[in-house]
Scaffold this active site. Structure first.
Site, PDB file in Angstrom:
ATOM      1  N   GLU A   1      59.596  57.618  14.143  1.00  0.00           N
ATOM      2  CA  GLU A   1      59.104  56.251  13.902  1.00  0.00           C
ATOM      3  C   GLU A   1      58.027  55.989  14.937  1.00  0.00           C
ATOM      4  OE1 GLU A   1      60.100  54.354  11.438  1.00  0.00           O
ATOM      5  OE2 GLU A   1      61.890  55.420  10.775  1.00  0.00           O
TER       6      GLU A   1
ATOM      7  N   CYS B   1      55.067  47.654  16.353  1.00  0.00           N
ATOM      8  CA  CYS B   1      54.501  48.810  15.662  1.00  0.00           C
ATOM      9  C   CYS B   1      53.784  48.355  14.404  1.00  0.00           C
ATOM     10  CB  CYS B   1      55.589  49.819  15.335  1.00  0.00           C
ATOM     11  SG  CYS B   1      56.991  49.073  14.517  1.00  0.00           S
TER      12      CYS B   1
HETATM   13  P1  NAD Z   1      56.637  55.846  24.340  1.00  0.00           P
HETATM   14  O1  NAD Z   1      56.201  56.894  23.405  1.00  0.00           O
HETATM   15  O2  NAD Z   1      55.990  55.764  25.661  1.00  0.00           O
HETATM   16  O3  NAD Z   1      58.215  55.987  24.621  1.00  0.00           O
HETATM   17  C1  NAD Z   1      59.146  55.937  23.563  1.00  0.00           C
HETATM   18  C2  NAD Z   1      60.478  56.529  24.026  1.00  0.00           C
HETATM   19  O4  NAD Z   1      60.318  57.949  24.164  1.00  0.00           O
HETATM   20  C3  NAD Z   1      60.942  56.019  25.392  1.00  0.00           C
HETATM   21  O5  NAD Z   1      62.343  55.859  25.390  1.00  0.00           O
HETATM   22  C4  NAD Z   1      60.525  57.145  26.315  1.00  0.00           C
HETATM   23  O6  NAD Z   1      61.291  57.200  27.504  1.00  0.00           O
HETATM   24  C5  NAD Z   1      60.806  58.349  25.426  1.00  0.00           C
HETATM   25  N1  NAD Z   1      60.133  59.586  25.847  1.00  0.00           N
HETATM   26  C6  NAD Z   1      58.961  59.722  26.503  1.00  0.00           C
HETATM   27  N2  NAD Z   1      58.694  61.031  26.724  1.00  0.00           N
HETATM   28  C7  NAD Z   1      59.713  61.736  26.181  1.00  0.00           C
HETATM   29  C8  NAD Z   1      60.018  63.128  26.091  1.00  0.00           C
HETATM   30  N3  NAD Z   1      59.235  64.059  26.609  1.00  0.00           N
HETATM   31  N4  NAD Z   1      61.158  63.487  25.455  1.00  0.00           N
HETATM   32  C9  NAD Z   1      61.975  62.557  24.912  1.00  0.00           C
HETATM   33  N5  NAD Z   1      61.759  61.220  24.984  1.00  0.00           N
HETATM   34  C10 NAD Z   1      60.636  60.812  25.608  1.00  0.00           C
HETATM   35  O7  NAD Z   1      56.489  54.456  23.546  1.00  0.00           O
HETATM   36  P2  NAD Z   1      56.612  52.959  24.083  1.00  0.00           P
HETATM   37  O8  NAD Z   1      55.431  52.621  24.930  1.00  0.00           O
HETATM   38  O9  NAD Z   1      57.968  52.693  24.615  1.00  0.00           O
HETATM   39  O10 NAD Z   1      56.530  52.148  22.693  1.00  0.00           O
HETATM   40  C11 NAD Z   1      55.337  51.857  22.040  1.00  0.00           C
HETATM   41  C12 NAD Z   1      55.056  52.815  20.915  1.00  0.00           C
HETATM   42  O11 NAD Z   1      56.170  52.884  20.024  1.00  0.00           O
HETATM   43  C13 NAD Z   1      53.891  52.383  20.057  1.00  0.00           C
HETATM   44  O12 NAD Z   1      53.115  53.486  19.734  1.00  0.00           O
HETATM   45  C14 NAD Z   1      54.553  51.802  18.821  1.00  0.00           C
HETATM   46  O13 NAD Z   1      53.755  51.783  17.672  1.00  0.00           O
HETATM   47  C15 NAD Z   1      55.731  52.695  18.681  1.00  0.00           C
HETATM   48  N6  NAD Z   1      56.772  52.075  17.885  1.00  0.00           N
HETATM   49  C16 NAD Z   1      56.956  52.546  16.615  1.00  0.00           C
HETATM   50  C17 NAD Z   1      57.903  51.951  15.799  1.00  0.00           C
HETATM   51  C18 NAD Z   1      58.121  52.429  14.389  1.00  0.00           C
HETATM   52  O14 NAD Z   1      59.152  52.105  13.834  1.00  0.00           O
HETATM   53  N7  NAD Z   1      57.218  53.175  13.786  1.00  0.00           N
HETATM   54  C19 NAD Z   1      58.671  50.891  16.284  1.00  0.00           C
HETATM   55  C20 NAD Z   1      58.464  50.457  17.589  1.00  0.00           C
HETATM   56  C21 NAD Z   1      57.499  51.058  18.378  1.00  0.00           C
END
Ligand code: NAD
Length: 510
Positions: free
Chosen positions: A262, A296
């Protein structure tokens, strides 16, 4: 702050739990959680270590061996009780979500309401984990498919929905007979701790085993990596940026795990010359500035027919001028802070880039300073005249920037522009013309996972399957038949005849 006490949040909290007990060493480093609302320290969390992780995953797997044998409607009963507890804690939990993440109190409460709604949905689902019965081509044979629980489900969530996205996955996974291991964003771990405490009450009241709901708090690069690499976790649902999702998808695929991705969006609304602007303008404003542009599904691009372009532009500028920016816990304010100063830098940087590419800032774009804005996270949402092909327009900047793009002629031209990005999450058209609306929804129309007519891009209902195409990752969670992904499917054939008819008519003399 009474809500912290009510939710069991201490000054210093352990970072791993098996559901009943908080465990954890204190040598994994500490996360200090500051509120973007006022910049104050809310509380701290000890990050889970490798040892903590091992303890948690072991319990989660043991719990799965038990939980998969519990009849699904009985699993639903536990989820029903979770829904009741969440009703009880809605106010303090919604307040914490708002204070920790910076979204408005109304949105914080709305997030908890979504949790309650998905609980209700999952309770019903627990009696409807249907497979089909197929007609066998062989005499006296019965053939059907059934769904079995899958295992421990890893749920990695983003900062912008600190609790709701977990529930979309976990409540469905739980009725499917799976156990859950949650890694929340380390930007908002306190809301997750509060949820875990609420779950603890239900686990205790029902004498459920440790491991049904577990949590590990820590950085993506440490505990996140543990989860995605762990062969004991057959399914990982990951919500986050495209960059992180791409890496996770590769790692998980290499071990033949399943992933529900997602990821980021670059959502557009099309306004045709036949749109009802009384509907369209508020939908655009809500979609672009709600949650300070950190959904998102936030509206990032507005594709407007040239005949109504100036009218739309002027109405938007007027609407943006009336926005009140400030403390999101105060209901009078429309726009709260960004999550942190790094997000503010990305906002400023994106505006610089778009100007260099030829874009024109029509409104906003400033970082607010002074009384009420001490956290340094408040910005004035921006409207920018731009072209779809600009590099920065092609990217998702997780901040309130709305790019205005003009189109000419047929609606097909607008659809072409809207699809011409790598992301494919949410999309919408405003028109009173049936042909335009149907064109947008047709096979040649929007290529997104969500396509709406006369409502905006943001704010999906839990009843639908949520997710997007292309670089958004293709995952689906929450409603509709998204539950199937949390189970393993099996086709069964039973022969109740006295013969053994082999497939393809093959005869085998023994
Ligand atoms: P992010 O990608 O920085 O982090 C998301 C999650 O992934 C966090 O819990 C982070 O700790 C974890 N993570 C980071 N590196 C990792 C790794 N190497 N292995 C495993 N996990 C890891 O995103 P963010 O800044 O928290 O959120 C914003 C982003 O999320 C935006 O791009 C937004 O569009 C997206 N988002 C998408 C949806 C959807 O349903 N499509 C919903 C909400 C947010």
């Amino acid at each position: 702050m009474d809500f912290l006490k009510e939710l069991g949040i201490k000054k210093r909290n352990l970072g791993a739990s098996t559901g009943l007990k908080w465990i954890g060493s204190k040598d994994g480093g500490v996360i200090d959680v500051f509120s973007p609302v006022d910049g104050k320290l809310i509380a701290s969390v000890y990050q889970a270590t490798e040892k903590d992780y091992e303890q948690v995953i072991k319990k989660a797997y043991e719990a799965f061996l038990f939980w998969r044998t519990v009849p699904a409607p009985k699993r639903g009963e536990v989820v029903r009780q979770i829904g009741l507890k969440l009703r009880q804690y809605k106010k303090p939990l919604g307040t914490l979500v708002s204070y920790e993440m910076g979204k408005s109190l109304q949105e914080g409460l709305g997030e908890v309401q979504e949790m309650i709604d998905i609980c209700d949905f999952a309770v019903g689902q627990s009696r409807q984990l249907y497979g089909f019965t197929m007609q066998s081509e062989r005499e006296k044979h019965r053939m059907y498919d059934q769904y079995h629980p899958l295992g421990v489900v890893g749920i990695i969530t983003a900062f912008n929905f600190p609790v709701a996205v977990w529930s979309w996955n976990a409540m469905i996974a739980t009725v499917c007979g799976d156990t859950n291991l949650w890694k929340p964003s380390s930007k908002v771990p306190l809301s997750a701790i509060a949820v875990q405490n609420i779950l603890g009450e239900v686990i205790e009241a029902n004498n459920l085993p440790e491991g049904l709901f577990s949590i590990v708090i820590g950085k993506g690069s440490s505990v996140g990596e543990k989860l995605i690499n762990d062969k004991r976790i057959p399914l990982i649902s990951i919500t986050g940026s495209i960059e992180v999702g791409k890496h996770a998808a590769e790692v998980i695929a290499r071990r033949f795990g399943r992933s529900i991705l997602e990821l980021g969006g670059n959502n557009a609304i099309i306004i045709t010359k036949e749109a009802d602007l009384k509907l369209a303008i508020p939908a655009v404003v809500f979609g672009a500035v709600g949650t300070a542009g950190q959904r998102c599904t936030t509206t990032r691009r507005l594709i407007v027919h040239e005949d109504v372009y100036d009218q739309v532009k002027n109405s938007l500028i007027k609407a943006y001028k009336s926005l009140k920016i400030g403390n999101p816990l105060n209901e009078k304010n429309h726009v709260g802070p960004l999550i942190d100063k790094a997000a503010v830098e990305l906002f400023v940087d994106a505006l610089e880039k778009v100007k260099k590419e030829g874009g024109k800032i029509l409104f906003g774009g400033k970082v607010l300073k002074g009384k009420g804005y001490e956290s340094g996270c408040y910005v004035v949402p921006a409207i920018v005249e731009a072209k779809n092909e600009y590099k920065i327009v092609q990217e998702e900047t997780f901040a309130p920037i709305l790019y205005l793009i003009k189109y000419k002629g047929d609606v097909k031209n607008a659809i072409y522009i809207q699809n011409n990005v790598v992301q494919g999450l949410s999309s919408a058209i405003f028109t009173n013309n049936l042909k335009e609306a149907e064109e947008f929804l047709s096979v040649e129309g929007s290529d997104c996972g969500i396509a709406n007519v006369n409502i905006g891009t943001s704010g999906a209902e839990i009843g639908g399957a949520f997710g997007g195409e292309k670089h958004t990752g293709g995952g689906r969670e929450s409603g509709s038949d998204a539950w199937k992904f949390y189970m393993r499917r099996q086709t069964n054939t039973i022969n109740y005849s006295t013969k053994l008819p082999l497939a393809q008519g093959i005869k085998f003399e023994i």
